[in-house]
Design an enzyme around this catalytic site. Sequence first.
Site, PDB file in Angstrom:
ATOM      1  N   TRP A 184      19.859  12.197  69.582  1.00 44.09           N
ATOM      2  CA  TRP A 184      20.535  13.264  69.244  1.00 44.09           C
ATOM      3  C   TRP A 184      20.539  14.240  70.187  1.00 44.09           C
ATOM      4  O   TRP A 184      19.377  14.474  70.794  1.00 44.09           O
ATOM      5  CB  TRP A 184      20.375  13.758  67.906  1.00 44.09           C
ATOM      6  CG  TRP A 184      20.854  15.004  67.550  1.00 44.09           C
ATOM      7  CD1 TRP A 184      22.285  15.131  67.007  1.00 44.09           C
ATOM      8  CD2 TRP A 184      20.394  16.404  67.891  1.00 44.09           C
ATOM      9  NE1 TRP A 184      22.635  16.373  67.198  1.00 44.09           N
ATOM     10  CE2 TRP A 184      21.341  17.337  67.324  1.00 44.09           C
ATOM     11  CE3 TRP A 184      19.447  17.031  68.359  1.00 44.09           C
ATOM     12  CZ2 TRP A 184      21.555  18.740  67.591  1.00 44.09           C
ATOM     13  CZ3 TRP A 184      19.268  18.475  68.499  1.00 44.09           C
ATOM     14  CH2 TRP A 184      20.381  19.112  68.168  1.00 44.09           C
ATOM     15  N   GLU A 225      23.352   9.742  66.826  1.00 46.82           N
ATOM     16  CA  GLU A 225      23.485  10.621  65.957  1.00 46.82           C
ATOM     17  C   GLU A 225      24.558  11.584  66.217  1.00 46.82           C
ATOM     18  O   GLU A 225      24.230  12.344  67.236  1.00 46.82           O
ATOM     19  CB  GLU A 225      22.230  11.219  65.270  1.00 46.82           C
ATOM     20  CG  GLU A 225      22.329  12.098  64.259  1.00 46.82           C
ATOM     21  CD  GLU A 225      21.060  12.758  63.985  1.00 46.82           C
ATOM     22  OE1 GLU A 225      20.975  13.588  62.990  1.00 46.82           O
ATOM     23  OE2 GLU A 225      19.951  12.572  64.657  1.00 46.82           O
ATOM     24  N   LYS A 227      26.998  15.157  65.444  1.00 42.49           N
ATOM     25  CA  LYS A 227      26.859  16.535  64.811  1.00 42.49           C
ATOM     26  C   LYS A 227      28.014  17.121  64.932  1.00 42.49           C
ATOM     27  O   LYS A 227      28.891  17.010  65.943  1.00 42.49           O
ATOM     28  CB  LYS A 227      25.857  17.372  65.200  1.00 42.49           C
ATOM     29  CG  LYS A 227      25.315  18.450  64.289  1.00 42.49           C
ATOM     30  CD  LYS A 227      24.082  19.154  64.865  1.00 42.49           C
ATOM     31  CE  LYS A 227      23.792  20.151  64.045  1.00 42.49           C
ATOM     32  NZ  LYS A 227      22.350  20.888  64.493  1.00 42.49           N
ATOM     33  N   ASP A 258      23.822  11.653  59.464  1.00 44.09           N
ATOM     34  CA  ASP A 258      23.218  12.710  58.878  1.00 44.09           C
ATOM     35  C   ASP A 258      23.938  13.316  57.751  1.00 44.09           C
ATOM     36  O   ASP A 258      24.951  13.848  58.365  1.00 44.09           O
ATOM     37  CB  ASP A 258      22.490  13.451  60.031  1.00 44.09           C
ATOM     38  CG  ASP A 258      21.546  14.537  59.291  1.00 44.09           C
ATOM     39  OD1 ASP A 258      22.025  15.458  58.634  1.00 44.09           O
ATOM     40  OD2 ASP A 258      20.524  14.926  59.824  1.00 44.09           O
ATOM     41  N   HIS A 261      25.557  16.686  58.983  1.00 44.51           N
ATOM     42  CA  HIS A 261      26.271  17.007  60.393  1.00 44.51           C
ATOM     43  C   HIS A 261      27.649  16.771  60.188  1.00 44.51           C
ATOM     44  O   HIS A 261      28.397  16.573  61.230  1.00 44.51           O
ATOM     45  CB  HIS A 261      25.734  15.972  61.143  1.00 44.51           C
ATOM     46  CG  HIS A 261      24.055  16.488  61.815  1.00 44.51           C
ATOM     47  ND1 HIS A 261      23.574  15.783  62.802  1.00 44.51           N
ATOM     48  CD2 HIS A 261      23.429  17.370  61.126  1.00 44.51           C
ATOM     49  CE1 HIS A 261      22.469  16.124  63.104  1.00 44.51           C
ATOM     50  NE2 HIS A 261      22.198  17.139  62.270  1.00 44.51           N
ATOM     51  N   HIS A 285      20.097   9.986  57.871  1.00 45.49           N
ATOM     52  CA  HIS A 285      19.242  11.008  57.830  1.00 45.49           C
ATOM     53  C   HIS A 285      19.671  11.758  56.448  1.00 45.49           C
ATOM     54  O   HIS A 285      20.675  12.184  56.585  1.00 45.49           O
ATOM     55  CB  HIS A 285      19.229  12.072  58.985  1.00 45.49           C
ATOM     56  CG  HIS A 285      18.397  11.537  60.026  1.00 45.49           C
ATOM     57  ND1 HIS A 285      18.052  12.158  61.324  1.00 45.49           N
ATOM     58  CD2 HIS A 285      17.345  10.529  60.149  1.00 45.49           C
ATOM     59  CE1 HIS A 285      17.230  11.482  62.162  1.00 45.49           C
ATOM     60  NE2 HIS A 285      16.783  10.691  61.440  1.00 45.49           N
ATOM     61  N   ASP A 293      24.831  22.995  58.506  1.00 47.21           N
ATOM     62  CA  ASP A 293      23.589  21.995  58.721  1.00 47.21           C
ATOM     63  C   ASP A 293      22.374  22.600  58.904  1.00 47.21           C
ATOM     64  O   ASP A 293      21.598  22.882  59.592  1.00 47.21           O
ATOM     65  CB  ASP A 293      23.959  21.336  60.029  1.00 47.21           C
ATOM     66  CG  ASP A 293      22.838  20.287  60.265  1.00 47.21           C
ATOM     67  OD1 ASP A 293      22.168  19.793  59.421  1.00 47.21           O
ATOM     68  OD2 ASP A 293      22.271  20.241  61.263  1.00 47.21           O
ATOM     69  N   ASP A 295      19.685  22.055  56.883  1.00 48.53           N
ATOM     70  CA  ASP A 295      18.399  21.279  56.545  1.00 48.53           C
ATOM     71  C   ASP A 295      17.355  21.691  55.547  1.00 48.53           C
ATOM     72  O   ASP A 295      16.122  21.874  55.778  1.00 48.53           O
ATOM     73  CB  ASP A 295      17.485  21.010  57.986  1.00 48.53           C
ATOM     74  CG  ASP A 295      18.394  20.161  58.807  1.00 48.53           C
ATOM     75  OD1 ASP A 295      18.477  18.990  58.487  1.00 48.53           O
ATOM     76  OD2 ASP A 295      18.779  20.627  59.993  1.00 48.53           O
ATOM     77  N   ASP A 324      15.435  14.208  56.920  1.00 45.43           N
ATOM     78  CA  ASP A 324      15.411  15.189  57.987  1.00 45.43           C
ATOM     79  C   ASP A 324      15.481  16.665  57.401  1.00 45.43           C
ATOM     80  O   ASP A 324      16.653  17.155  57.201  1.00 45.43           O
ATOM     81  CB  ASP A 324      16.459  14.830  59.134  1.00 45.43           C
ATOM     82  CG  ASP A 324      16.394  15.593  60.257  1.00 45.43           C
ATOM     83  OD1 ASP A 324      15.572  16.869  60.408  1.00 45.43           O
ATOM     84  OD2 ASP A 324      17.247  15.547  61.186  1.00 45.43           O
TER      85      ASP A 324
END
Length: 416
Positions: A184, A225, A227, A258, A261, A285, A293, A295, A324
């Site tokens: 990433w 990955e 985003k 993810d 993302h 993820h 995003d 997390d 993640d």
Amino acid sequence: MNKVKEQYKMAKEVYAAAGVDTDKALEALKQIPISMHCWQGDDVIGFDGGGALSGGIQTTGNYPGRARTPQELMEDIDKALSLIPGKHRLNLHASYAIFEEGEKVDRDKLEPRHFAKWVEFARERGLGLDFNPTMFSHPKAENATLSSEDPQIRKFWIDHCKACLRISEYFARELNTHCTMNIWIPDGFKDIPADRTAPRARLKDSLDQILSIGYDRSKVYVAVESKVFGIGMESCTVGSHEFYMNYAAKNDLLCLLDNGHYHPTELVSDKISSMLLFYDKLALHVTRGVRWDSDHVVLLDDETKEIAKEIIRGGADRVLLALDFFDASINRISAWVVGMRNMQKALLNALLMPQERWAKLQEDRNFTRLMMEMEEFKTYPMGAVWDYFCQENGVPVKEEWFDAVMEYEKQVLSKR
């Protein structure tokens, strides 16, 4: 018979009446490893002195007890894993290299020996290791990495990824299990770019150079990955979903999704079945985005449940599952345990569904009965099955695990 077993026996009967074998579901759950991310334990700081967290990501909060050394982080990981049922994996970033005293190695020169202590740690605990090049929090990542217009900057990060491939092979060889290496990058533009093509062409060329060194594809699964945006790159990210999905397909790599993302109204759960029609394996993820995003710690929410359903329906052996998130506002070990146990609960919830019957109802377009059954199952006694799984795997039942975390905070974390 203790209370947990008694409640499980009753739940087993309830599910059996609906055509679900709870023993079979628990055995299947036991075989699904989740790769737990090391970076929750120290707020994504790492040990290579790369600098303040950057790259469009950030942690918030300053809860006491952050791991400051490899030993402290390993102790915290041990504590978390002792409260999570099943056997899992550990996901490392390259910034968690462990150097000898007085040694300083930049990221383009990392070697397997800098991760030997992690391999020893994993081997003693029966863990597999996954890996990520760290292309943020570094002076040479301030503007761009693999898409940089500066040839020297780009070469640095290409060499870093090549080094990470060799380290990933080392993990797989030493631990006798695959290693997923996920790439990433934080490259992008704060405002509307004049040229989107050139940076993406450079990214493609960089990836081509990285893969040109060759690696054991039976041992190392390379993933890319995407985003949608990050802080300071709100208008365009070079590594978009469309870029990586096409690059992965053309180069026989894994496309990593993810669920933080994408745009807030996009659902990764809806993407999984499509991806598995065209890829042998898929990397995930799982996180929790709040408006962006961000997390946050994974909860047992609707999207996590839907992701788990698609994992089970598509074949759990085809999905490389990792978490993640990073929250510095709460006890970090509690964050790990809540997130990991919630992901397992979501998987169990999916395993306890009469999927074949429901698929047949859909094929028959009997949507009235399908809706009714799916709604009724939401109040089936999954919790009793989960408690039994925890007890059988030697970890605390229900919220009993939290007492162990608070005692650890009192005895260990508060003294840091």
